[in-house]
Design an enzyme around this catalytic site. Structure first.
Site, PDB file in Angstrom:
ATOM      1  NE  ARG A  63      -3.990  -1.984   2.065  1.00  5.94           N
ATOM      2  CZ  ARG A  63      -4.727  -2.517   3.029  1.00  5.94           C
ATOM      3  NH1 ARG A  63      -4.407  -2.318   4.289  1.00  5.94           N
ATOM      4  NH2 ARG A  63      -5.765  -3.252   2.732  1.00  5.94           N
ATOM      5  CE  LYS A  68     -21.657 -17.910   5.331  1.00 11.40           C
ATOM      6  NZ  LYS A  68     -21.655 -17.284   6.648  1.00 11.40           N
ATOM      7  N   GLY A 110     -10.748  -8.992  -1.709  1.00  8.44           N
ATOM      8  CA  GLY A 110      -9.960  -9.729  -0.713  1.00  8.44           C
ATOM      9  C   GLY A 110      -9.307 -11.038  -1.115  1.00  8.44           C
ATOM     10  N   GLY A 162     -13.273  -4.314   0.312  1.00 10.57           N
ATOM     11  CA  GLY A 162     -14.668  -3.917   0.524  1.00 10.57           C
ATOM     12  C   GLY A 162     -15.099  -2.838  -0.456  1.00 10.57           C
TER      13      GLY A 162
HETATM   14  P1  AMP Z   1     -15.213 -14.755   0.246  1.00 10.05           P
HETATM   15  O1  AMP Z   1     -14.648 -13.915   1.353  1.00 10.05           O
HETATM   16  O2  AMP Z   1     -16.684 -14.779   0.188  1.00 10.05           O
HETATM   17  O3  AMP Z   1     -14.566 -14.427  -1.088  1.00 10.05           O
HETATM   18  O4  AMP Z   1     -14.833 -16.248   0.603  1.00 10.05           O
HETATM   19  C1  AMP Z   1     -13.519 -16.708   0.622  1.00 10.05           C
HETATM   20  C2  AMP Z   1     -13.457 -17.948   1.441  1.00 10.05           C
HETATM   21  O5  AMP Z   1     -14.326 -18.920   0.900  1.00 10.05           O
HETATM   22  C3  AMP Z   1     -12.088 -18.565   1.471  1.00 10.05           C
HETATM   23  O6  AMP Z   1     -11.583 -18.477   2.767  1.00 10.05           O
HETATM   24  C4  AMP Z   1     -12.324 -19.998   1.057  1.00 10.05           C
HETATM   25  O7  AMP Z   1     -11.641 -20.933   1.861  1.00 10.05           O
HETATM   26  C5  AMP Z   1     -13.814 -20.171   1.249  1.00 10.05           C
HETATM   27  N1  AMP Z   1     -14.373 -21.221   0.386  1.00 10.05           N
HETATM   28  C6  AMP Z   1     -14.246 -21.345  -0.939  1.00 10.05           C
HETATM   29  N2  AMP Z   1     -14.838 -22.457  -1.376  1.00 10.05           N
HETATM   30  C7  AMP Z   1     -15.361 -23.082  -0.319  1.00 10.05           C
HETATM   31  C8  AMP Z   1     -16.089 -24.297  -0.132  1.00 10.05           C
HETATM   32  N3  AMP Z   1     -16.378 -25.088  -1.149  1.00 10.05           N
HETATM   33  N4  AMP Z   1     -16.467 -24.597   1.117  1.00 10.05           N
HETATM   34  C9  AMP Z   1     -16.167 -23.795   2.163  1.00 10.05           C
HETATM   35  N5  AMP Z   1     -15.473 -22.645   2.040  1.00 10.05           N
HETATM   36  C10 AMP Z   1     -15.076 -22.290   0.815  1.00 10.05           C
END
Ligand code: AMP
Length: 396
Positions: free
Chosen positions: A35, A198, A354, A377
């Site tokens: 950064r 999610k 992220g 974010g």
């Molecule tokens: P996000 O912050 O929503 O981009 O989510 C990232 C996180 O999702 C990472 O830490 C991954 O380990 C997790 N992730 C990705 N695929 C899966 C999965 N199939 N089951 C559980 N966690 C997951």
């Protein structure tokens, strides 16, 4: 869009909001200065014009008032090394010390102010605090994309005090230009790759992108909600049952609008959420009970890589699996490989938000994609189509 290039800073004091929220170890040493490096072109532009620079930033999350571990004085020496010039420090970001030191600044000199968040007024967007900061400089420059989605005193409220004497730094301008390049003028086919945990956290982005892109690829934890919504069996994979209807709606909406929604065909499964679990592969809708999908399967890797190679514009947000564990990083790596290859062949690729940035860094691919966004974010909210206060304040 007004940037530092539209100003001649000779004899002027530029008050620059930077994002120097760098990680420090227990000896207060910087463990990643990305950064700080990113802000150098903006700072150097002012200095080369014959202006002086006053830098303001936050660092960490101080609770209420000053805390030694969050003092920006720890980064002064490194900033000196990066800029090859003396950097003065003010132990308070407002008040007499900050005022005296900024008044005494000569052309070519740099003053770093203490952590803005030692004052709760910063996050509260307090007008009086913003005015006290504004007194220190002649021109306000916002170069902190990471906090552009916050209406804090130094990121948005302060801009009102400067009339036309305000602009974006190169980091902010670069972020805006590159996302616009994808959302507004991307060469077809435009492909959005969305992964991560999610559906709930990505739903607004998916909705927004359906109107902007030709193809949407879904991977990661959220793909199992889609698989279940399509009638599949997903064992104990991550799922958001509250979002099954919405997943169905999105599938229908994509079809209606002629957007290709690519959902994984197969899944790499594990019998436990741990690095050394037993693994197996199945159709994404045929995961046995007691098993969970932690990565896309080999057929999906191939199909996704093919689609990526055909795309002319790519936006990537979120990993394809639990990439933090090597056993489930293959899908994310395969995507990153294909994006690197497409980029080499002329495709414009933007990685933002992220965890996909972390994945790109883990595989050492920062230089193999066209643009890596620095604001997690902020980038997500920008993709959701929201107005970011830090951007709006400069455009006003
Ligand atoms: P996000 O912050 O929503 O981009 O989510 C990232 C996180 O999702 C990472 O830490 C991954 O380990 C997790 N992730 C990705 N695929 C899966 C999965 N199939 N089951 C559980 N966690 C997951």
């Amino acid at each position: 869009m007004k940037t530092v290039n539209d100003f001649n800073f000779a004899g002027k004091k530029a008050l620059i909001r930077v994002d120097f929220n760098v990680p420090l170890n227990e000896n207060f040493e910087i463990t990643d200065d990305t950064r700080m490096q990113a802000a150098l072109p903006t700072i150097n532009k002012v200095l080369n014009d014959g202006g002086s620079v006053i830098l303001m930033s936050h660092l960490g999350r101080p609770k209420s008032g000053p805390e030694e571990k969050f003092s920006l004085k720890h980064i002064t020496n490194h900033l000196k090394d990066l800029l090859h010039t003396e950097v003065l420090f003010s132990g308070d970001c407002i008040g007499s010390e900050a005022k005296d030191k900024s008044n005494a600044l000569l052309a070519g000199e740099v003053l770093l102010l203490e952590n803005l968040r030692f004052y709760p007024q910063e996050k509260a967007g307090d007008k009086t605090f913003a005015k006290a900061l504004a007194e220190l400089g002649d021109v306000y420059v916002n170069d902190a994309f990471g906090t552009a989605h916050r209406a804090h005193a130094s990121t948005a409220i302060i801009a009102d005090e400067f009339g036309a004497e305000k602009c974006f730094g190169f980091v902010m301008a670069g972020e805006i230009k590159n996302v616009q390049k994808v959302l507004d003028s991307g060469k077809s086919p435009v492909l959005a790759i969305l992964g991560g945990a999610k559906v709930s956290s990505k739903i607004t982005i998916i909705r927004q992108l359906i109107d902007k892109v030709d193809q949407i690829m879904i991977g990661g934890g959220m793909s199992y909600t889609f698989a279940k919504a399509a009638g599949g069996k997903i064992g104990s994979s991550m799922v958001e049952d509250d979002y099954l209807d919405l997943a169905r709606e999105i599938m229908e909406e994509a079809e209606k609008k002629g957007v290709d929604l690519l959902i994984p065909q197969d899944s790499t499964n594990a019998d436990a959420f741990k690095p050394d679990a037993n693994t197996g592969v199945s159709g994404i809708g045929e995961i046995p009970d007691g098993w969970m999908g932690l990565d896309i399967g080999p057929n999906t890797m191939k199909a996704f890589a093919d689609a990526i190679r055909n795309a002319k514009t790519i936006l990537w947000n979120g990993p394809m699996g639990v990439f933090e564990m090597d056993a489930f990083a293959k899908g994310t790596k395969a995507i990153a490989d294909a994006i690197a290859e497409a980029t080499e062949n002329g495709t414009f690729s933007l990685v933002g938000g992220g965890d996909s940035v972390a994945a790109v860094k883990k595989f050492g691919y920062q230089d193999k994609v066209s643009y890596v966004s620095t604001g997690g974010g902020a980038m997500l909210e920008y993709l959701e189509g929201k107005t970011l206060p830090g951007i709006a304040a400069i455009l006003k």
